[in-house]
Write a protein that holds these residues in place. Structure first.
Motif, PDB file in Angstrom:
ATOM      1  N   PRO A 176      25.145   0.625   5.614  1.00 43.12           N
ATOM      2  CA  PRO A 176      26.434   0.944   4.963  1.00 43.12           C
ATOM      3  C   PRO A 176      27.110  -0.281   4.360  1.00 43.12           C
ATOM      4  O   PRO A 176      27.927  -0.155   3.448  1.00 43.12           O
ATOM      5  N   ALA A 177      26.776  -1.472   4.846  1.00 44.43           N
ATOM      6  CA  ALA A 177      27.353  -2.709   4.279  1.00 44.43           C
ATOM      7  C   ALA A 177      26.477  -3.262   3.151  1.00 44.43           C
ATOM      8  O   ALA A 177      26.722  -4.371   2.651  1.00 44.43           O
ATOM      9  N   GLY A 178      25.448  -2.508   2.774  1.00 45.58           N
ATOM     10  CA  GLY A 178      24.585  -2.963   1.670  1.00 45.58           C
ATOM     11  C   GLY A 178      23.591  -4.029   2.095  1.00 45.58           C
ATOM     12  O   GLY A 178      23.012  -4.724   1.260  1.00 45.58           O
ATOM     13  N   ILE A 179      23.375  -4.148   3.411  1.00 47.95           N
ATOM     14  CA  ILE A 179      22.399  -5.137   3.903  1.00 47.95           C
ATOM     15  C   ILE A 179      21.118  -4.413   4.282  1.00 47.95           C
ATOM     16  O   ILE A 179      21.133  -3.480   5.091  1.00 47.95           O
ATOM     17  N   ARG A 180      20.023  -4.840   3.664  1.00 54.84           N
ATOM     18  CA  ARG A 180      18.722  -4.232   3.930  1.00 54.84           C
ATOM     19  C   ARG A 180      17.966  -5.078   4.951  1.00 54.84           C
ATOM     20  O   ARG A 180      18.105  -6.303   4.974  1.00 54.84           O
ATOM     21  N   VAL A 181      17.179  -4.401   5.794  1.00 56.55           N
ATOM     22  CA  VAL A 181      16.417  -5.110   6.834  1.00 56.55           C
ATOM     23  C   VAL A 181      14.982  -4.592   6.800  1.00 56.55           C
ATOM     24  O   VAL A 181      14.756  -3.382   6.920  1.00 56.55           O
ATOM     25  N   ASN A 182      14.038  -5.482   6.619  1.00 58.89           N
ATOM     26  CA  ASN A 182      12.634  -5.089   6.536  1.00 58.89           C
ATOM     27  C   ASN A 182      11.740  -6.118   7.222  1.00 58.89           C
ATOM     28  O   ASN A 182      12.149  -7.270   7.416  1.00 58.89           O
ATOM     29  N   ALA A 183      10.523  -5.676   7.537  1.00 62.58           N
ATOM     30  CA  ALA A 183       9.512  -6.598   8.064  1.00 62.58           C
ATOM     31  C   ALA A 183       8.335  -6.648   7.109  1.00 62.58           C
ATOM     32  O   ALA A 183       8.017  -5.654   6.441  1.00 62.58           O
ATOM     33  N   ILE A 184       7.694  -7.799   7.052  1.00 57.56           N
ATOM     34  CA  ILE A 184       6.396  -7.915   6.381  1.00 57.56           C
ATOM     35  C   ILE A 184       5.365  -8.078   7.487  1.00 57.56           C
ATOM     36  O   ILE A 184       5.483  -8.988   8.321  1.00 57.56           O
ATOM     37  N   SER A 185       4.399  -7.178   7.536  1.00 61.32           N
ATOM     38  CA  SER A 185       3.318  -7.318   8.504  1.00 61.32           C
ATOM     39  C   SER A 185       2.172  -8.026   7.793  1.00 61.32           C
ATOM     40  O   SER A 185       1.486  -7.454   6.945  1.00 61.32           O
ATOM     41  N   ALA A 186       2.005  -9.303   8.131  1.00 61.27           N
ATOM     42  CA  ALA A 186       1.038 -10.148   7.420  1.00 61.27           C
ATOM     43  C   ALA A 186      -0.315 -10.116   8.111  1.00 61.27           C
ATOM     44  O   ALA A 186      -0.391 -10.006   9.339  1.00 61.27           O
ATOM     45  N   GLY A 187      -1.372 -10.237   7.319  1.00 60.86           N
ATOM     46  CA  GLY A 187      -2.703 -10.453   7.905  1.00 60.86           C
ATOM     47  C   GLY A 187      -2.726 -11.827   8.563  1.00 60.86           C
ATOM     48  O   GLY A 187      -1.839 -12.646   8.337  1.00 60.86           O
ATOM     49  N   PRO A 188      -3.764 -12.107   9.396  1.00 62.64           N
ATOM     50  CA  PRO A 188      -3.787 -13.387  10.110  1.00 62.64           C
ATOM     51  C   PRO A 188      -3.940 -14.590   9.177  1.00 62.64           C
ATOM     52  O   PRO A 188      -4.708 -14.546   8.224  1.00 62.64           O
ATOM     53  N   VAL A 189      -3.163 -15.620   9.447  1.00 65.79           N
ATOM     54  CA  VAL A 189      -3.168 -16.860   8.665  1.00 65.79           C
ATOM     55  C   VAL A 189      -3.179 -18.010   9.671  1.00 65.79           C
ATOM     56  O   VAL A 189      -2.456 -17.959  10.670  1.00 65.79           O
ATOM     57  N   LYS A 190      -3.996 -19.023   9.401  1.00 59.72           N
ATOM     58  CA  LYS A 190      -4.100 -20.135  10.360  1.00 59.72           C
ATOM     59  C   LYS A 190      -2.850 -21.015  10.309  1.00 59.72           C
ATOM     60  O   LYS A 190      -2.678 -21.810   9.398  1.00 59.72           O
ATOM     61  N   THR A 191      -1.975 -20.840  11.258  1.00 60.28           N
ATOM     62  CA  THR A 191      -0.749 -21.652  11.370  1.00 60.28           C
ATOM     63  C   THR A 191      -0.702 -22.213  12.791  1.00 60.28           C
ATOM     64  O   THR A 191      -1.543 -21.859  13.629  1.00 60.28           O
ATOM     65  N   LEU A 245      14.492  -6.354  -6.970  1.00 62.42           N
ATOM     66  CA  LEU A 245      13.310  -5.485  -7.073  1.00 62.42           C
ATOM     67  C   LEU A 245      13.180  -4.594  -5.848  1.00 62.42           C
ATOM     68  O   LEU A 245      12.680  -3.482  -5.923  1.00 62.42           O
ATOM     69  N   GLY A 246      13.638  -5.082  -4.706  1.00 69.64           N
ATOM     70  CA  GLY A 246      13.495  -4.326  -3.457  1.00 69.64           C
ATOM     71  C   GLY A 246      14.746  -3.562  -3.070  1.00 69.64           C
ATOM     72  O   GLY A 246      14.875  -3.120  -1.923  1.00 69.64           O
ATOM     73  N   ARG A 247      15.638  -3.350  -4.027  1.00 63.30           N
ATOM     74  CA  ARG A 247      16.977  -2.836  -3.689  1.00 63.30           C
ATOM     75  C   ARG A 247      16.981  -1.462  -3.017  1.00 63.30           C
ATOM     76  O   ARG A 247      17.951  -1.106  -2.354  1.00 63.30           O
ATOM     77  N   GLY A 248      15.917  -0.694  -3.184  1.00 61.17           N
ATOM     78  CA  GLY A 248      15.887   0.646  -2.559  1.00 61.17           C
ATOM     79  C   GLY A 248      15.113   0.673  -1.248  1.00 61.17           C
ATOM     80  O   GLY A 248      14.888   1.749  -0.695  1.00 61.17           O
ATOM     81  N   VAL A 249      14.704  -0.482  -0.753  1.00 58.16           N
ATOM     82  CA  VAL A 249      13.805  -0.507   0.413  1.00 58.16           C
ATOM     83  C   VAL A 249      14.521  -1.085   1.631  1.00 58.16           C
ATOM     84  O   VAL A 249      14.967  -2.232   1.611  1.00 58.16           O
ATOM     85  N   THR A 250      14.640  -0.285   2.681  1.00 59.89           N
ATOM     86  CA  THR A 250      15.178  -0.823   3.938  1.00 59.89           C
ATOM     87  C   THR A 250      14.567  -0.096   5.133  1.00 59.89           C
ATOM     88  O   THR A 250      14.126   1.052   5.019  1.00 59.89           O
ATOM     89  N   GLY A 251      14.518  -0.793   6.264  1.00 58.26           N
ATOM     90  CA  GLY A 251      13.986  -0.208   7.495  1.00 58.26           C
ATOM     91  C   GLY A 251      12.471  -0.114   7.499  1.00 58.26           C
ATOM     92  O   GLY A 251      11.883   0.563   8.341  1.00 58.26           O
ATOM     93  N   ASN A 252      11.827  -0.829   6.590  1.00 54.59           N
ATOM     94  CA  ASN A 252      10.393  -0.677   6.389  1.00 54.59           C
ATOM     95  C   ASN A 252       9.568  -1.814   6.947  1.00 54.59           C
ATOM     96  O   ASN A 252      10.051  -2.937   7.074  1.00 54.59           O
TER      97      ASN A 252
END
Ligand code: NAP
Length: 261
Positions: A184-199, A241-248
């Motif tokens: 409702p405050a216009g703040i979107r929250v999302n996760a990126i599930s990344a493949g494994p990367v050597k860190t 570009l991601g303005r319609g995406v949240t909770g994903n």
């Protein structure tokens, strides 16, 4: 004729937590944000990391600000937000790229997870997103985007990922609850599930190199994930570009997650 692309984050202010070194996913994300014209603020955990993160920040962009923030310490989170407020106020994007579990917990059977190891992994890798979102959201009065980093071990059993998988499951649930509270405050929250990367963090998982090999062999694109691919997905989520995406939870994993056997 050469047509220059508009910068997707021009005039945006981004806070990136979790740059430890040049291999950190957070570093790749900060690099992509700088490329797209964002003003950066980075954090480091503990004095020993201060100089490294300051140097990396200034390499990314001369105006990068750097602050201490150990996410287990509420006072440090509060003083981070106070400093950000004093240094220009608004924040448009937050990247939470932080996780920790003791080495023992990532090498013995999950059944052997200790109470203290479980609580520490969940505190740093999952609860910290809630603490950071609560503290920073008042600086996002014009709306914004909060992004965290997850892994498929949160929804499937991945050998040796153990308690970190449980932390990622909780983290992904946090994303949904926070998206509902902050939408409702216009703040979107999302996760990126990344493949494994050597860190540095990934090296803590026993047999991580084997994980990389089997991943590349099975993924539809037949290769591993590049940090720059994760970073470009973060630009999408942090920009209009991601303005319609949240909770994903968006998978950036060369397609690995669709495969059965
Ligand atoms: P990384 O470079 O080691 O980043 C992890 C960061 O977490 C480090 O900057 C570390 O700081 C920070 N951190 C740990 N405890 C903290 C605390 N108490 N307070 C503040 N910061 C703390 O490894 P990475 O792979 O890029 O990890 C970033 C995120 O991506 C993590 O959430 C990870 O689970 C996720 N991820 C990674 C992969 C992969 O394969 N690499 C795949 C999917 C998702 P210090 O180094 O100073 O302790």
């Amino acid at each position: 004729m050469y047509v220059s692309m508009p910068q997707l984050m021009q005039g945006r202010k981004a806070l990136v937590l979790g740059v430890a070194n040049k291999w950190s996913l957070a570093y790749a994300i900060a690099q992509a944000f700088a490329r797209e014209g964002a003003e950066l603020a980075l954090t480091y955990q503990g004095e020993r990391q201060k100089q490294t993160v300051e140097e990396l920040g200034h390499e990314l962009s001369a105006g990068t600000r750097v602050y201490p923030c150990d996410v287990t310490n509420d006072a440090e989170i509060e003083s981070l937000v106070a400093s950000l407020g004093n240094d220009g106020g608004r924040i448009d994007a937050v990247v939470h790229s932080i996780a920790f579990a003791g080495r023992d917990e990532l090498s013995r059977p999950f059944l052997e997870t200790s109470r203290s190891g479980y609580l520490l992994a969940l505190e740093i890798s999952s609860y910290s997103l809630v603490a950071v979102a609560r503290a920073v959201s008042p600086l996002m009065a014009a709306g914004g985007s909060i992004i965290t980093l997850s892994y498929i071990g949160g929804v499937r059993v991945v050998p040796n990922y153990n308690v970190m998988g449980v932390a990622k499951a909780a983290l992904e649930a946090n994303v949904r609850y926070l998206a509902s509270d902050l939408g409702p405050a216009g703040i979107r929250v999302n996760a990126i599930s990344a493949g494994p990367v050597k860190t540095a963090s990934a090296r803590g998982v026993k047999d991580f190199s084997k994980m990389l090999e089997s991943f590349a062999a099975k993924a539809p694109l037949r290769r591993n994930t590049e940090p720059a691919e994760v970073a470009d997905a973060a630009v999408f989520l942090a920009s209009d570009l991601g303005r319609g995406v949240t909770g994903n939870v968006i998978y950036v994993d060369a397609g690995f997650q669709i495969m059965g056997l």
